[in-house]
Design a protein around this motif. Structure first.
Motif, PDB file in Angstrom:
ATOM      1  N   ASP A  41      -7.671   5.599   0.386  1.00  0.00           N
ATOM      2  CA  ASP A  41      -9.004   6.065  -0.018  1.00  0.00           C
ATOM      3  C   ASP A  41      -9.447   5.558  -1.380  1.00  0.00           C
ATOM      4  O   ASP A  41     -10.637   5.582  -1.697  1.00  0.00           O
ATOM      5  CB  ASP A  41      -9.040   7.598  -0.033  1.00  0.00           C
ATOM      6  CG  ASP A  41      -8.753   8.197   1.330  1.00  0.00           C
ATOM      7  OD1 ASP A  41      -9.210   7.615   2.324  1.00  0.00           O
ATOM      8  OD2 ASP A  41      -8.068   9.232   1.402  1.00  0.00           O
ATOM      9  N   VAL A  42      -8.489   5.123  -2.216  1.00  0.00           N
ATOM     10  CA  VAL A  42      -8.811   4.724  -3.586  1.00  0.00           C
ATOM     11  C   VAL A  42      -8.172   3.367  -3.869  1.00  0.00           C
ATOM     12  O   VAL A  42      -6.980   3.169  -3.619  1.00  0.00           O
ATOM     13  CB  VAL A  42      -8.295   5.765  -4.609  1.00  0.00           C
ATOM     14  CG1 VAL A  42      -8.645   5.334  -6.029  1.00  0.00           C
ATOM     15  CG2 VAL A  42      -8.858   7.147  -4.305  1.00  0.00           C
ATOM     16  N   ASP A  43      -8.964   2.459  -4.396  1.00  0.00           N
ATOM     17  CA  ASP A  43      -8.447   1.178  -4.852  1.00  0.00           C
ATOM     18  C   ASP A  43      -8.081   1.328  -6.322  1.00  0.00           C
ATOM     19  O   ASP A  43      -8.951   1.444  -7.189  1.00  0.00           O
ATOM     20  CB  ASP A  43      -9.525   0.095  -4.680  1.00  0.00           C
ATOM     21  CG  ASP A  43      -9.141  -1.206  -5.366  1.00  0.00           C
ATOM     22  OD1 ASP A  43      -7.931  -1.454  -5.529  1.00  0.00           O
ATOM     23  OD2 ASP A  43     -10.048  -1.966  -5.736  1.00  0.00           O
ATOM     24  N   VAL A  44      -6.787   1.358  -6.612  1.00  0.00           N
ATOM     25  CA  VAL A  44      -6.316   1.519  -7.989  1.00  0.00           C
ATOM     26  C   VAL A  44      -6.301   0.157  -8.669  1.00  0.00           C
ATOM     27  O   VAL A  44      -5.599  -0.761  -8.241  1.00  0.00           O
ATOM     28  CB  VAL A  44      -4.910   2.158  -8.027  1.00  0.00           C
ATOM     29  CG1 VAL A  44      -4.403   2.218  -9.471  1.00  0.00           C
ATOM     30  CG2 VAL A  44      -4.956   3.563  -7.423  1.00  0.00           C
ATOM     31  N   HIS A  45      -7.068   0.034  -9.710  1.00  0.00           N
ATOM     32  CA  HIS A  45      -7.131  -1.219 -10.474  1.00  0.00           C
ATOM     33  C   HIS A  45      -6.533  -0.951 -11.853  1.00  0.00           C
ATOM     34  O   HIS A  45      -7.159  -0.312 -12.703  1.00  0.00           O
ATOM     35  CB  HIS A  45      -8.579  -1.696 -10.598  1.00  0.00           C
ATOM     36  CG  HIS A  45      -8.723  -2.923 -11.440  1.00  0.00           C
ATOM     37  ND1 HIS A  45      -8.626  -4.194 -10.924  1.00  0.00           N
ATOM     38  CD2 HIS A  45      -8.912  -3.078 -12.758  1.00  0.00           C
ATOM     39  CE1 HIS A  45      -8.780  -5.072 -11.901  1.00  0.00           C
ATOM     40  NE2 HIS A  45      -8.944  -4.421 -13.033  1.00  0.00           N
TER      41      HIS A  45
END
Length: 260
Positions: A41-45
């Protein structure tokens, strides 16, 4: 192709989370566990700073404005969907100032901001007496040992400590030189995270972050010291994931009804 620390981890996620490190930290601190815990659900950058990780060898930047110039140029192309910001300690200050830069450039506000291990940046001196970056080397290393943010293996490896010390001094100089400037508040929700036994940031100081938003504000107080969030990563990941799911649902368009 060499993978860079600002490459997208999960390009199909509905929200992107920019994570900024503390003094002496690097992108690797967020790459370990965060993408896996928050996917899909979340693209961690994990945002890398010059002079560390894949950026090792680049000049260390000791003032906020030049560093923000570099980070803004890298982040702007990645704001192609709803985004959020997470920062710890120095990273909280960088997250605040980076968000102000993005909004000033005409980009939307984040859907959520998470600030950890920090009161309002620039509100109080970090130490009494000499700035940390000016301490003699033996006193500086002892302070690092007591703080607990530097892995124990670094102190067991003199050569590694010799590499880490200049990086930390540069970051502390950056923090000491920073001056907070008032700016219009955001409207997005803000969460301040801290430890109930943090010797540098009392729990009461977390409430200062309410000043940066006209939207909802809350606190997540954990058991522990300055790096309490690291000791409770499962809880922090769950909290962040739930908050971002709620934020994205709030942005989703209302489904169209059945055709007549």
């Amino acid at each position: 192709m060499v993978r860079r620390p600002w490459d997208v981890e999960c390009p199909d996620a509905p929200v992107r989370l920019f994570c900024l490190p503390w003094a002496g930290g690097s992108a690797v601190t967020y790459r370990r566990g965060w993408p896996q815990a928050l996917a899909p659900d979340v693209d961690v950058h994990a945002v890398e700073l010059p002079g560390r990780g894949a950026e090792f060898g680049e000049p260390l930047l000791r003032r906020v404005e030049p560093l923000l110039d570099v980070l803004t140029a890298r982040i702007v192309p990645l704001v192609d969907r709803p985004y959020a910001v997470f920062g710890h300690s120095m990273g909280s200050m960088l997250g605040l100032e980076l968000t102000r830069r993005l909004v000033a450039a005409g980009l939307p506000e984040p859907v959520r901001m998470f600030v950890s291990g920090s009161g309002m940046p620039g509100r109080r001196p970090r130490t009494e007496g000499s700035p940390l970056h000016e301490l003699p080397e033996n006193e500086f290393r002892e302070w690092l040992r007591k703080t607990g943010g530097t892995p124990a293996e670094v102190f067991r490896n003199p050569e590694l400590l010799d590499l880490v010390s200049p990086l930390l001094r540069a970051d502390f100089e950056l923090c000491d030189a920073y001056r907070h400037r008032p700016a219009p508040p955001f409207a997005c929700p803000v969460t301040a995270i801290g430890g109930d036994d943090d010797p540098y940031v009392p729990v009461a100081a977390l409430a200062e972050w309410a000043e940066i938003t006209t939207g909802p504000f809350d606190r997540l107080v954990l058991t522990g010291g300055h790096f309490a969030f690291q000791e409770h990563l499962d809880r922090v990941h769950a909290f962040v994931a739930a908050a971002l799911r709620t934020a994205v649902r709030g942005l989703a368009p209302t489904p169209a009804g059945p055709a007549a």
